[in-house]
Design a protein around this motif. Structure first.
Motif, PDB file in Angstrom:
ATOM      1  N   ARG A 135      30.493  24.351  20.698  1.00 15.03           N
ATOM      2  CA  ARG A 135      29.901  23.632  21.840  1.00 15.03           C
ATOM      3  C   ARG A 135      29.095  22.471  21.301  1.00 15.03           C
ATOM      4  NH1 ARG A 135      29.672  21.181  25.998  1.00 15.03           N
ATOM      5  NH2 ARG A 135      28.392  21.730  27.768  1.00 15.03           N
ATOM      6  N   SER A 136      29.274  21.327  21.894  1.00 16.05           N
ATOM      7  CA  SER A 136      28.445  20.174  21.547  1.00 16.05           C
ATOM      8  C   SER A 136      28.188  19.379  22.812  1.00 16.05           C
ATOM      9  CB  SER A 136      29.120  19.297  20.491  1.00 16.05           C
ATOM     10  OG  SER A 136      30.320  18.764  20.993  1.00 16.05           O
ATOM     11  N   ASP A 137      27.085  18.678  22.817  1.00 14.83           N
ATOM     12  CA  ASP A 137      26.725  17.863  23.972  1.00 14.83           C
ATOM     13  C   ASP A 137      25.691  16.834  23.540  1.00 14.83           C
ATOM     14  OD1 ASP A 137      26.704  16.937  26.595  1.00 14.83           O
ATOM     15  OD2 ASP A 137      26.512  18.943  27.434  1.00 14.83           O
ATOM     16  N   SER A 138      25.515  15.833  24.346  1.00 11.57           N
ATOM     17  CA  SER A 138      24.486  14.828  24.082  1.00 11.57           C
ATOM     18  C   SER A 138      23.985  14.282  25.408  1.00 11.57           C
ATOM     19  CB  SER A 138      25.038  13.696  23.212  1.00 11.57           C
ATOM     20  OG  SER A 138      26.075  13.022  23.888  1.00 11.57           O
ATOM     21  N   ALA A 139      22.810  13.683  25.358  1.00 11.52           N
ATOM     22  CA  ALA A 139      22.221  13.099  26.561  1.00 11.52           C
ATOM     23  C   ALA A 139      21.413  11.868  26.166  1.00 11.52           C
ATOM     24  CB  ALA A 139      21.316  14.110  27.265  1.00 11.52           C
ATOM     25  N   SER A 140      21.421  10.876  27.033  1.00 14.27           N
ATOM     26  CA  SER A 140      20.567   9.702  26.890  1.00 14.27           C
ATOM     27  C   SER A 140      19.652   9.668  28.103  1.00 14.27           C
ATOM     28  CB  SER A 140      21.401   8.425  26.828  1.00 14.27           C
ATOM     29  OG  SER A 140      22.164   8.409  25.650  1.00 14.27           O
ATOM     30  N   ILE A 141      18.357   9.626  27.847  1.00 12.73           N
ATOM     31  CA  ILE A 141      17.356   9.714  28.915  1.00 12.73           C
ATOM     32  C   ILE A 141      16.494   8.465  28.867  1.00 12.73           C
ATOM     33  CG2 ILE A 141      15.396  11.056  29.797  1.00 12.73           C
ATOM     34  CD1 ILE A 141      17.593  12.800  27.406  1.00 12.73           C
ATOM     35  N   ASP A 142      16.334   7.811  30.018  1.00 16.15           N
ATOM     36  CA  ASP A 142      15.437   6.660  30.076  1.00 16.15           C
ATOM     37  C   ASP A 142      14.024   7.110  29.760  1.00 16.15           C
ATOM     38  OD1 ASP A 142      17.399   4.846  30.767  1.00 16.15           O
ATOM     39  OD2 ASP A 142      17.118   5.138  32.916  1.00 16.15           O
ATOM     40  N   MET A 143      13.346   6.344  28.947  1.00 10.68           N
ATOM     41  CA  MET A 143      11.982   6.672  28.542  1.00 10.68           C
ATOM     42  C   MET A 143      11.036   5.716  29.249  1.00 10.68           C
ATOM     43  SD  MET A 143      10.568   6.775  24.651  1.00 10.68           S
ATOM     44  CE  MET A 143       8.855   7.057  24.292  1.00 10.68           C
ATOM     45  N   SER A 144      10.275   6.246  30.208  1.00 10.41           N
ATOM     46  CA  SER A 144       9.354   5.385  30.963  1.00 10.41           C
ATOM     47  C   SER A 144       8.017   5.222  30.253  1.00 10.41           C
ATOM     48  CB  SER A 144       9.125   5.945  32.369  1.00 10.41           C
ATOM     49  OG  SER A 144       8.579   7.234  32.285  1.00 10.41           O
ATOM     50  N   GLY A 145       7.621   6.199  29.431  1.00  7.14           N
ATOM     51  CA  GLY A 145       6.355   6.124  28.704  1.00  7.14           C
ATOM     52  C   GLY A 145       6.537   5.529  27.325  1.00  7.14           C
ATOM     53  N   ASP A 146       5.451   5.469  26.562  1.00  7.47           N
ATOM     54  CA  ASP A 146       5.496   4.903  25.220  1.00  7.47           C
ATOM     55  C   ASP A 146       4.940   5.836  24.147  1.00  7.47           C
ATOM     56  OD1 ASP A 146       6.547   2.290  25.762  1.00  7.47           O
ATOM     57  OD2 ASP A 146       4.630   1.818  26.715  1.00  7.47           O
ATOM     58  N   SER A 147       4.414   6.980  24.527  1.00  8.49           N
ATOM     59  CA  SER A 147       3.700   7.828  23.574  1.00  8.49           C
ATOM     60  C   SER A 147       4.619   8.776  22.831  1.00  8.49           C
ATOM     61  CB  SER A 147       2.631   8.638  24.303  1.00  8.49           C
ATOM     62  OG  SER A 147       1.653   7.779  24.823  1.00  8.49           O
ATOM     63  N   ILE A 148       4.441   8.790  21.521  1.00  8.65           N
ATOM     64  CA  ILE A 148       5.136   9.723  20.641  1.00  8.65           C
ATOM     65  C   ILE A 148       4.097  10.263  19.676  1.00  8.65           C
ATOM     66  CG2 ILE A 148       6.920   9.992  18.887  1.00  8.65           C
ATOM     67  CD1 ILE A 148       8.329   7.543  20.146  1.00  8.65           C
ATOM     68  N   HIS A 149       4.020  11.583  19.559  1.00  9.28           N
ATOM     69  CA  HIS A 149       3.049  12.202  18.648  1.00  9.28           C
ATOM     70  C   HIS A 149       3.760  13.227  17.781  1.00  9.28           C
ATOM     71  CE1 HIS A 149      -0.421  10.366  20.604  1.00  9.28           C
ATOM     72  NE2 HIS A 149       0.221  10.595  21.736  1.00  9.28           N
ATOM     73  N   HIS A 150       3.322  13.327  16.528  1.00 11.20           N
ATOM     74  CA  HIS A 150       3.971  14.198  15.561  1.00 11.20           C
ATOM     75  C   HIS A 150       2.894  14.879  14.725  1.00 11.20           C
ATOM     76  CE1 HIS A 150       5.973  14.856  11.550  1.00 11.20           C
ATOM     77  NE2 HIS A 150       6.792  15.483  12.359  1.00 11.20           N
ATOM     78  N   GLY A 151       3.102  16.150  14.391  1.00 11.44           N
ATOM     79  CA  GLY A 151       2.144  16.844  13.540  1.00 11.44           C
ATOM     80  C   GLY A 151       2.646  18.208  13.133  1.00 11.44           C
ATOM     81  N   ILE A 152       1.798  18.919  12.414  1.00 14.25           N
ATOM     82  CA  ILE A 152       2.088  20.280  11.968  1.00 14.25           C
ATOM     83  C   ILE A 152       0.875  21.141  12.297  1.00 14.25           C
ATOM     84  CG2 ILE A 152       2.528  21.776   9.979  1.00 14.25           C
ATOM     85  CD1 ILE A 152       3.954  19.360   8.693  1.00 14.25           C
ATOM     86  N   THR A 153       1.121  22.296  12.915  1.00 14.48           N
ATOM     87  CA  THR A 153       0.051  23.215  13.285  1.00 14.48           C
ATOM     88  C   THR A 153       0.274  24.552  12.596  1.00 14.48           C
ATOM     89  OG1 THR A 153      -0.230  22.166  15.446  1.00 14.48           O
ATOM     90  CG2 THR A 153      -1.090  24.389  15.211  1.00 14.48           C
ATOM     91  N   SER A 154      -0.788  25.101  12.025  1.00 17.65           N
ATOM     92  CA  SER A 154      -0.745  26.426  11.425  1.00 17.65           C
ATOM     93  C   SER A 154      -0.948  27.460  12.537  1.00 17.65           C
ATOM     94  CB  SER A 154      -1.846  26.550  10.368  1.00 17.65           C
ATOM     95  OG  SER A 154      -1.830  27.828   9.795  1.00 17.65           O
ATOM     96  N   VAL A 155       0.031  28.330  12.728  1.00 16.42           N
ATOM     97  CA  VAL A 155       0.011  29.308  13.814  1.00 16.42           C
ATOM     98  C   VAL A 155      -0.156  30.700  13.222  1.00 16.42           C
ATOM     99  CG1 VAL A 155       1.437  30.360  15.613  1.00 16.42           C
ATOM    100  CG2 VAL A 155       1.426  27.885  15.331  1.00 16.42           C
ATOM    101  N   GLY A 156      -1.127  31.467  13.748  1.00 14.72           N
ATOM    102  CA  GLY A 156      -1.376  32.823  13.270  1.00 14.72           C
ATOM    103  C   GLY A 156      -1.131  33.865  14.335  1.00 14.72           C
TER     104      GLY A 156
END
Length: 121
Positions: free
Chosen positions: A23-44
């Motif tokens: 199975r494969s698929d793809s989608a293109s979605i209009d992006m109305s906002g501008d914010s992108i955030h990236h990080g790493i969180t330690s989860v316990g």
């Protein structure tokens, strides 16, 4: 260049009985906002909020990519600190989905590093 989110996935499975599924698929979605955030969180094992508060303050989270960077600990992800965890990420696994609020990670024991990427759409 138009603001657009493009996502694709490909899944191929062959069971021990020789049953195949592709199975494969793809989608293109209009992006109305501008914010992108990236990080790493330690989860316990006591429940930890994923640190994407900057994007929540700006509006709807939109798309979320998560990856369990641990090599030994399974993590669960959900909308409550220690319950309602619908996503399970074994070591090295990832998930891509649309979210609209706080996300929390938890483990049965030990600590897992969860990489997250949130995209306002």
């Amino acid at each position: 260049m138009a603001k657009e989110i493009t996502a694709s996935v490909a899944l191929s499975v062959v069971s021990a009985l020789g049953i195949k599924a592709d199975r494969s698929d793809s989608a293109s979605i209009d992006m109305s906002g501008d914010s992108i955030h990236h990080g790493i969180t330690s989860v316990g094992d006591s429940g930890t909020a994923l640190e994407h508060a900057e994007l929540l303050a700006e509006g709807t989270v939109g798309w979320v990519f998560l990856k369990n960077l641990s090599t030994t600990v399974t993590a669960t992800i959900g909308t409550h600190v220690t319950s309602n965890h619908a996503i399970q990420l074994k070591p090295g696994e990832f998930a891509l989905f649309r979210a609209n609020g706080d996300l929390f990670g938890d483990t049965a024991s030990g600590t897992a590093l969860i990489e997250w990427l949130t995209i306002e759409d």
